[in-house]
Scaffold this active site. Structure first.
Site, PDB file in Angstrom:
ATOM      1  N   SER A 123     -16.793  -7.011   6.140  1.00 12.93           N
ATOM      2  CA  SER A 123     -16.450  -8.170   6.969  1.00 12.93           C
ATOM      3  C   SER A 123     -17.098  -8.066   8.340  1.00 12.93           C
ATOM      4  CB  SER A 123     -14.931  -8.278   7.121  1.00 12.93           C
ATOM      5  OG  SER A 123     -14.299  -8.403   5.860  1.00 12.93           O
ATOM      6  N   ILE A 166      -6.513   0.063   4.550  1.00 18.94           N
ATOM      7  CA  ILE A 166      -5.522   1.113   4.293  1.00 18.94           C
ATOM      8  C   ILE A 166      -6.183   2.434   3.927  1.00 18.94           C
ATOM      9  CG2 ILE A 166      -3.832  -0.603   3.522  1.00 18.94           C
ATOM     10  CD1 ILE A 166      -4.291   0.457   0.651  1.00 18.94           C
ATOM     11  N   ASP A 167      -7.475   2.413   3.575  1.00 17.10           N
ATOM     12  CA  ASP A 167      -8.143   3.637   3.124  1.00 17.10           C
ATOM     13  C   ASP A 167      -8.565   4.549   4.265  1.00 17.10           C
ATOM     14  OD1 ASP A 167      -7.937   2.808   0.494  1.00 17.10           O
ATOM     15  OD2 ASP A 167      -9.893   1.831   0.480  1.00 17.10           O
ATOM     16  N   ARG A 302      -0.348  -1.618  -0.380  1.00 16.86           N
ATOM     17  CA  ARG A 302      -0.766  -2.607   0.615  1.00 16.86           C
ATOM     18  C   ARG A 302       0.397  -3.415   1.170  1.00 16.86           C
ATOM     19  NH1 ARG A 302      -6.122  -3.466   1.108  1.00 16.86           N
ATOM     20  NH2 ARG A 302      -7.493  -2.926  -0.615  1.00 16.86           N
TER      21      ARG A 302
END
Length: 787
Positions: A123, A166-167, A302
């Site tokens: 993104s 989240i990684d 998530r």
């Protein structure tokens, strides 16, 4: 962080005539809403127009109702929501020039020349491409006769990114938005599975997210004490199947009733072939005959409410993002707001993206050691620490050094993880480890016994203090303590606790002139919910306490929203340190927080009441006030409650809540009871909570800054305060011990954790009644504008 007050400009005029658009793209992550909220409110505070772009880049391309003005009220009650309220979508149209031309037209039409993008590296790369092409896109618009006048005034586009993933797979930032909350979800599942696994003597294999980054799997394994972890950055050596089975067998022979294996979804072997849960299940079942279950957590990681850490992180990044946009010039390169140590910093966007891609290239080429190093020093330290605590056998030769460990002060979450780590690392070095029960009093009364590798095997997830802890200081027991140190031939002391531990160690150092037995090394590991130990940015237990307060405040706010026109007064712990009240105010969205470090008087209380009266005239008909337990001896919780009740009569009613010791005895979220204090050391039932500092520990309350203590040394006392790995945090540090994990992993690694740099006025930045017309004051008071 940017200090907008030092620029010689009125902060409420910085954004006048400017327009900012904010969008979320790619996979959602908890904490994105906090970043959106901060961007909107700080943008409005500076006088800028702010627009939501719904559904990510797709909304930017489609325009119309997808791009809407943002108001102060529109971001109310967003803090505690997971995911992204304004939506996120994968967009193929934006990958084409025609799609980007439409997006440029939609922005120019609204006069937007500042774009804030919250998402992953893909993104952010797309945002940079959009910025690079902006001039050519404007020329195309002018040539086609579309918005020619507006295009001429939109000569350049400013881009700022915030990483939501989240990684934790983006290089250049210590932590990405959402990682902490994902680890909360994982640990909740691991703790739930542990109970059923113990009941049936099962082996459990858990797959967590992380297609290209093993951060979640690695920190989870470190936090729960897993038997094995598989991550893509470090495939196991050849013959790992035999090693794994041997490890599981040894664990069972040592008395364990379960085995836990953590697998990242992108785990591979040396040949690059996937290692899956089903493959591991078949291996363990066929070779060892264990009852084995495999669980894939999937998208549950998530979802859910963001943790306090992610709320503060997203908010601080949002503040910095707006400042970066307003200070940008046409020559300023696109930047990403990152976390470095305890500061929000701006880094060149594409340089960080390139390093992130280099990790993938290294793994594809089989350079796994390089991949680990590229992840950053902290990732590498996590990996090495995990191997130390889980995979190294104790040596056969002994060093004849006896190290004693004791807990001092009030119990807190993470103490047991610290004991476990210290015991195992000591045993690895060949030392004899001794457990001292009941703190300094136990050291005086000979409550000393050997402690082994297996004794502490399952201590990472236990709250409270398994060794027992008391607030008693050593002064009156000095002779008995010195005799027992000589009797048990103790060569070093590891003291885990809060300010009492610090004060007690100082007393023992001062007693060295009289008792030569006290002339031994002493190390203090800060462990207190109050976070008031000199020389340390963060204390074990403070994060879990903060999450407990934040969760409680969420429920209280929900109650207030349902009943309307209600203000809650919440008292937190912290002794004479306002850390918990301040940070809970930031993470829960409080209207005000009263702390000891910042003096306040009746005029301040009066202004806050007037603010709430005005607030009840809007659609946001609720209030939340936090008070540190020792912030003022006269303006007590009851006094403030009575004052608000009287002055708000007919406009709003009040309720009060003293959280008390629930802040100490829990390490998890609401439904978890794994943090209950050991039955041998029951807590006081006093709901008000005792002060964290005893009179004998400190003659009188002082602001934290008055203690002339050199950070990390404990002054000239000869007592070392453990701050972690004894190295300054690097720019590319990848892992900060997080959430429950922050307490477990800090306990395990004694890792240095970031303490958000919060000024004393952070809860007042946006509460001024002199806000621009139409800006509704809700719980916006929590965003610090001055860094």
């Amino acid at each position: 962080m940017a200090n907008i007050n030092t620029a010689g400009v009125d902060p409420t005029k910085m954004g006048v005539g400017r327009a900012i658009a904010v969008l979320t793209s790619g996979g959602d992550a908890q904490g994105m809403n906090a970043a959106v909220r901060a961007t909107v409110r700080v943008g409005l505070y500076t006088g800028a127009k702010v627009f939501f772009v719904h559904e990510g880049y797709q909304g930017l391309v489609d325009g119309g109702d997808h791009i809407r003005p943002a108001t102060w009220e529109s971001v109310s009650m967003m803090l505690q929501l997971g995911g992204t309220v304004i939506g996120s979508a994968r967009c193929k149209d934006f990958q084409t020039r025609e799609g980007r031309l439409k997006a440029a037209f939609n922005l120019v039409k609204l006069g937007v020349t500042n774009l804030c993008v919250i998402g992953g590296d893909g993104s952010l790369t797309g945002a940079n491409m959009f910025r690079t092409e902006w001039s050519d896109l404007l020329k195309d618009l002018i040539s086609k006769g579309k918005q020619s006048e507006e295009a001429k005034t939109s000569s350049h586009l400013n881009i700022v990114g915030m990483v939501g993933s989240i990684d934790n797979d983006f290089c250049g930032t210590d932590m990405t938005i959402g990682t902490d909350s994902a680890l909360h979800r994982i640990i909740e599942v691991v703790d739930s599975i542990t109970t059923t696994a113990q009941s049936h003597q099962r082996a459990f294999i858990l797959e967590v997210m992380g297609r290209h980054c093993g951060y979640l799997a690695l920190v989870t394994a470190l936090a729960c004490g897993a038997d094995w972890v598989f991550i893509p950055e470090m495939p196991p050596d050849d013959g790992w199947e035999d090693h794994l089975c041997r490890r599981l067998t040894e664990t069972r022979k040592a008395g364990s009733r379960l085995n836990v294996i953590i697998v990242a979804e992108g785990a591979i072997n040396k040949e690059g072939k996937p290692i899956t849960c089903d493959q591991l299940k078949d291996l363990v079942t066929k070779r060892l005959g264990y009852d084995t279950r495999a669980t894939t957590l999937g998208h549950v990681q998530r979802g859910g409410t963001p943790s306090a850490f992610d709320r503060v992180l997203g908010s601080r990044m949002g503040v910095e993002a707006v400042m970066a946009l307003l200070e940008a010039t046409p020559e300023t390169p696109a930047c990403v707001v990152s976390l470095s140590g305890n500061q929000a910093v701006r880094l060149p966007l594409m340089e960080c993206v390139q390093v992130t891609k280099d990790v993938t290239v290294a793994m594809n080429e089989g350079r796994f050691d390089d991949a680990v190093k590229l992840r950053g020093r902290s990732f590498e330290n996590n990996w090495n620490t995990y191997k130390l605590l889980a995979h190294v056998r104790p040596p056969e030769t002994k060093s004849n050094i006896n190290v004693a460990i004791l807990n001092v002060g009030a119990p807190c979450a993470g103490m047991n993880a610290a004991v476990r780590a210290a015991v195992r690392i000591g045993i690895i070095q060949g030392h004899n480890m001794l457990a001292v029960h009941d703190g300094f009093e136990g050291l005086a009364e000979e409550k000393i016994e050997p402690i082994t590798w297996n004794t502490v095997g399952d201590w990472t997830g236990k709250g409270g203090s398994e060794l027992g802890t008391k607030r008693v200081l050593p002064g009156k027991y000095m002779e008995e303590i010195s005799l027992n140190i000589a009797k048990y031939n103790i060569h070093a002391l590891v003291i885990i606790g809060g300010f009492e531990a610090f004060s007690g160690a100082l007393e023992m150092v001062q007693g060295r002139g009289k008792y030569e037995e006290l002339c031994i090394p002493m190390v203090i590991i800060p462990a207190t919910v109050s976070n008031n130990v000199p020389g340390s940015d963060f204390s074990i237990g403070a994060d879990t306490a903060l999450n407990t307060i934040t969760t409680t405040c969420d429920r209280i706010k929900q109650s207030a929203a349902g009943t309307k026109r209600r203000v809650f007064i919440i008292e937190t712990m912290g002794g004479y340190c306002g850390y918990l009240a301040t940070m809970a105010g930031l993470s829960a969205g409080a209207d005000a927080a009263y702390i000891y470090e910042e003096r306040f008087g009746i005029r301040d209380l009066e202004r806050n009441v007037e603010h709430l009266v005005e607030k009840m005239k809007t659609t946001v008909k609720r209030g939340l006030i936090l008070r540190n337990e020792n912030c003022n001896s006269n303006y007590t919780t009851d006094f403030i409650f009575n004052l608000y009740s009287e002055e708000g009569k007919g406009v709003f009613d009040c309720r009060k809540n003293v959280l008390g010791h629930m802040q100490q005895v829990r390490w998890g979220q609401g439904e978890n009871d794994g943090g209950a204090v050991s039955q041998e050391r029951p807590m006081s039932s006093d709901q008000g909570g005792e002060p964290q500092l005893q009179e004998e520990a400190e003659p009188g309350p002082k602001p934290r800054g008055e203690d002339e203590i050199t950070p990390g040394t404990g002054g000239d006392s000869g007592v070392m305060v453990s701050r972690g790995l004894f190295t300054p945090p690097q720019q590319d540090d990848r892992s900060l011990a997080v959430a429950l994990l922050k307490n477990r992993v800090i306990g395990s690694m004694i890792a240095r954790y970031i303490r958000p740099s919060v000024g004393l006025h952070s809860l007042q930045a946006l509460t001024s009644p002199k806000l621009q017309a139409g800006h509704v004051v809700e719980d916006a008071s929590c965003w610090q504008l001055t860094g």
